[in-house]
Design a protein around this motif. Sequence first.
Motif, PDB file in Angstrom:
ATOM      1  N   PHE A  87       0.831  -1.199   0.000  1.00 50.76           N
ATOM      2  CA  PHE A  87       0.000   0.000   0.000  1.00 50.76           C
ATOM      3  C   PHE A  87       0.870   1.255   0.000  1.00 50.76           C
ATOM      4  O   PHE A  87       0.618   2.212  -0.762  1.00 50.76           O
ATOM      5  CB  PHE A  87      -0.918  -0.011   1.224  1.00 50.76           C
ATOM      6  N   VAL A  88       1.897   1.265   0.835  1.00 42.56           N
ATOM      7  CA  VAL A  88       2.801   2.411   0.908  1.00 42.56           C
ATOM      8  C   VAL A  88       3.544   2.598  -0.409  1.00 42.56           C
ATOM      9  O   VAL A  88       3.735   3.729  -0.883  1.00 42.56           O
ATOM     10  CB  VAL A  88       3.780   2.229   2.088  1.00 42.56           C
ATOM     11  N   GLN A  89       3.942   1.514  -1.031  1.00 48.25           N
ATOM     12  CA  GLN A  89       4.640   1.601  -2.316  1.00 48.25           C
ATOM     13  C   GLN A  89       3.729   2.137  -3.414  1.00 48.25           C
ATOM     14  O   GLN A  89       4.158   2.929  -4.265  1.00 48.25           O
ATOM     15  CB  GLN A  89       5.192   0.229  -2.698  1.00 48.25           C
ATOM     16  N   ARG A  90       2.464   1.707  -3.402  1.00 51.82           N
ATOM     17  CA  ARG A  90       1.515   2.155  -4.425  1.00 51.82           C
ATOM     18  C   ARG A  90       1.116   3.615  -4.242  1.00 51.82           C
ATOM     19  O   ARG A  90       0.696   4.276  -5.193  1.00 51.82           O
ATOM     20  CB  ARG A  90       0.236   1.303  -4.394  1.00 51.82           C
ATOM     21  N   ASN A  91       1.196   4.078  -3.011  1.00 49.56           N
ATOM     22  CA  ASN A  91       0.722   5.425  -2.670  1.00 49.56           C
ATOM     23  C   ASN A  91       1.844   6.210  -1.987  1.00 49.56           C
ATOM     24  O   ASN A  91       1.857   6.358  -0.752  1.00 49.56           O
ATOM     25  CB  ASN A  91      -0.506   5.329  -1.753  1.00 49.56           C
ATOM     26  N   PRO A  92       2.791   6.720  -2.757  1.00 51.26           N
ATOM     27  CA  PRO A  92       3.939   7.404  -2.156  1.00 51.26           C
ATOM     28  C   PRO A  92       3.585   8.702  -1.440  1.00 51.26           C
ATOM     29  O   PRO A  92       4.317   9.148  -0.557  1.00 51.26           O
ATOM     30  CB  PRO A  92       4.863   7.656  -3.350  1.00 51.26           C
ATOM     31  N   LYS A  93       2.460   9.318  -1.811  1.00 49.63           N
ATOM     32  CA  LYS A  93       2.031  10.546  -1.148  1.00 49.63           C
ATOM     33  C   LYS A  93       0.787  10.238  -0.318  1.00 49.63           C
ATOM     34  O   LYS A  93      -0.272   9.942  -0.856  1.00 49.63           O
ATOM     35  CB  LYS A  93       1.738  11.633  -2.181  1.00 49.63           C
ATOM     36  N   ARG A  94       0.969  10.318   0.990  1.00 51.63           N
ATOM     37  CA  ARG A  94      -0.110   9.929   1.904  1.00 51.63           C
ATOM     38  C   ARG A  94      -0.334  11.043   2.936  1.00 51.63           C
ATOM     39  O   ARG A  94       0.534  11.291   3.772  1.00 51.63           O
ATOM     40  CB  ARG A  94       0.246   8.612   2.619  1.00 51.63           C
ATOM     41  N   GLU A  95      -1.462  11.681   2.832  1.00 48.54           N
ATOM     42  CA  GLU A  95      -1.841  12.688   3.822  1.00 48.54           C
ATOM     43  C   GLU A  95      -2.987  12.120   4.648  1.00 48.54           C
ATOM     44  O   GLU A  95      -4.052  11.808   4.107  1.00 48.54           O
ATOM     45  CB  GLU A  95      -2.273  13.981   3.140  1.00 48.54           C
ATOM     46  N   ILE A  96      -2.758  11.956   5.944  1.00 50.43           N
ATOM     47  CA  ILE A  96      -3.772  11.379   6.828  1.00 50.43           C
ATOM     48  C   ILE A  96      -4.006  12.326   7.989  1.00 50.43           C
ATOM     49  O   ILE A  96      -3.065  12.738   8.670  1.00 50.43           O
ATOM     50  CB  ILE A  96      -3.346   9.990   7.346  1.00 50.43           C
TER      51      ILE A  96
END
Length: 288
Positions: A87-96
């Motif tokens: 999941f982290v690899q697929r979504n390099p930009k993560r704002e939570i």
Amino acid sequence: MPSAKPTTADQAIAGRAYLLGPLICIEQQEAKAMGKGLDNVRDIYLDGIAGGNIREAVTKNTGHRYTQHSTGVADGVEGFLAFFEPFVQRNPKREIEIVRIFEDGPWVFCNAFQSLNDGAAKWVTMDMFYTDPDGLILEHWDTIAPYVEDTKSGEGMVAGPQEVDTRANTNTTKSLVLEFTKQVLQEGNADKIPAFLSDEIIQHAPMIGAGHAGMAHWLCLDTTGSYEMMFQLIGQGDFALTYGKRYAGGAGIAVFDLYRVDNDKIVEHWMNEEPISPREAWGNSGKF
């Protein structure tokens, strides 16, 4: 703070006896330090998922077991890693953003907004965690729903107060929500809506219109279906949360309902729901 009066487990069990929900095993534990569970949930979300430190976060914030009810995520640390490392690899930009969070004894609730890859995908999650006496996470339930910009009521899906009013009586809040769930949601008594909802109810559920009329109309829809069971009820101060199952169109729906109570009426309502996948897609023991 959780009240020293009858526990959430006691109240939920009493509610489930009426609502025909399952009894889950409550592990006996001594009182834990207040806030540790909150800190661990924040850490697994913000340092682990948002920050990308998946292995460190899940290892230090979970206990002797990690039973998972999130669709597609297997039990244990390794099950968590198998899902979230890709999941982290697929979504390099993560704002939570953790929008609101509270605890009730060993239970922790978290409501988060996620924006992935510069807004290419936006999600709202509601999570419930069961923790041990040290606040370490032992079990996790969630629903994940797409963020809806244009709600039926015009109110933001995650808008509204974020802080718990701890001066409010938790047991009173939960009792009101329990009766609303039984008498209105399960029994379908739309005529009882005014007894529970404020005239100025602020509705954040994306598919429910404003006011009493919006709730009454939604109750009659085929897509709403029937409220089969309440699995758990927790709360703190003026907030209460139910996790339950609806049945509509031949399929089950896992649903969190979050309420804010003031002056003995529900003044605000949020909802997050997720269709229950076929059993072969679960990867664990299921949503409940």
